[in-house]
Scaffold this motif. Structure first.
Motif, PDB file in Angstrom:
ATOM      1  N   MET A 197       0.829  -1.193   0.000  1.00 25.16           N
ATOM      2  CA  MET A 197       0.000   0.000   0.000  1.00 25.16           C
ATOM      3  C   MET A 197       0.866   1.245   0.000  1.00 25.16           C
ATOM      4  SD  MET A 197      -3.006   1.039   2.608  1.00 25.16           S
ATOM      5  CE  MET A 197      -4.004   2.427   2.198  1.00 25.16           C
TER       6      MET A 197
ATOM      7  N   GLU B  41       1.624  -3.922   2.072  1.00 23.81           N
ATOM      8  CA  GLU B  41       0.605  -4.626   1.312  1.00 23.81           C
ATOM      9  C   GLU B  41       0.927  -6.106   1.356  1.00 23.81           C
ATOM     10  OE1 GLU B  41      -0.723  -4.910  -3.320  1.00 23.81           O
ATOM     11  OE2 GLU B  41      -0.422  -2.920  -2.463  1.00 23.81           O
ATOM     12  N   GLU B  42      -0.047  -6.879   1.777  1.00 24.47           N
ATOM     13  CA  GLU B  42       0.180  -8.320   1.871  1.00 24.47           C
ATOM     14  C   GLU B  42       0.170  -8.942   0.488  1.00 24.47           C
ATOM     15  OE1 GLU B  42      -2.121 -10.410   4.723  1.00 24.47           O
ATOM     16  OE2 GLU B  42      -1.992  -8.790   6.184  1.00 24.47           O
ATOM     17  N   ASP B  43       1.069  -9.890   0.304  1.00 23.37           N
ATOM     18  CA  ASP B  43       1.188 -10.595  -0.972  1.00 23.37           C
ATOM     19  C   ASP B  43       0.102 -11.663  -1.058  1.00 23.37           C
ATOM     20  OD1 ASP B  43       2.320 -11.024  -3.415  1.00 23.37           O
ATOM     21  OD2 ASP B  43       4.070 -12.097  -2.661  1.00 23.37           O
ATOM     22  N   ASN B  44      -0.680 -11.666  -2.132  1.00 26.16           N
ATOM     23  CA  ASN B  44      -1.799 -12.595  -2.272  1.00 26.16           C
ATOM     24  C   ASN B  44      -1.432 -13.841  -3.069  1.00 26.16           C
ATOM     25  OD1 ASN B  44      -3.555 -10.974  -0.826  1.00 26.16           O
ATOM     26  ND2 ASN B  44      -4.160  -9.809  -2.639  1.00 26.16           N
TER      27      ASN B  44
ATOM     28  N   TYR C 243       3.854   3.648   7.436  1.00 23.92           N
ATOM     29  CA  TYR C 243       3.998   2.786   6.253  1.00 23.92           C
ATOM     30  C   TYR C 243       3.145   1.562   6.447  1.00 23.92           C
ATOM     31  CZ  TYR C 243       5.978   0.067   2.485  1.00 23.92           C
ATOM     32  OH  TYR C 243       6.121  -0.661   1.342  1.00 23.92           O
ATOM     33  N   LYS C 244       2.274   1.321   5.480  1.00 23.28           N
ATOM     34  CA  LYS C 244       1.406   0.145   5.529  1.00 23.28           C
ATOM     35  C   LYS C 244       1.866  -0.849   4.485  1.00 23.28           C
ATOM     36  CE  LYS C 244      -2.667   2.466   7.330  1.00 23.28           C
ATOM     37  NZ  LYS C 244      -4.100   2.677   7.174  1.00 23.28           N
TER      38      LYS C 244
ATOM     39  N   SER D  83       0.811   6.281   4.531  1.00 21.13           N
ATOM     40  CA  SER D  83      -0.523   6.779   4.868  1.00 21.13           C
ATOM     41  C   SER D  83      -0.382   7.987   5.787  1.00 21.13           C
ATOM     42  CB  SER D  83      -1.324   5.687   5.577  1.00 21.13           C
ATOM     43  OG  SER D  83      -2.516   6.226   6.109  1.00 21.13           O
TER      44      SER D  83
END
Length: 71
Positions: free
Chosen positions: A1, A67-70, A64-65, A4
């Protein structure tokens, strides 16, 4: 992401400020405030001005957010 600015917007609410107040306080442009509103990158100079104005650490206005890996 990515980065933020949610903590910054919460701080503005706590300080009874709006984005225009912030813009005037740190002497920046509406474009810079709009970029932060879209969680886009701004210069370290701007972030430094924000921290100086609020007398706070950068972690109080920015996070800092990951992003999870899908996969």
């Amino acid at each position: 992401m990515g980065f933020s600015y949610d903590k910054l917007w919460k701080k503005l609410i706590d300080e009874k400020m709006n984005k225009l107040d912030l813009q005037n306080a740190i002497h920046t442009t509406p474009h810079t405030i709009a970029k932060m509103g879209r969680d886009e990158n701004v210069s370290m100079e701007i972030l430094g001005r924000i921290c100086k104005y609020f007398k706070c650490d950068i972690s109080e206005v920015l996070e800092y957010k990951v992003e999870e890996d899908n996969e």
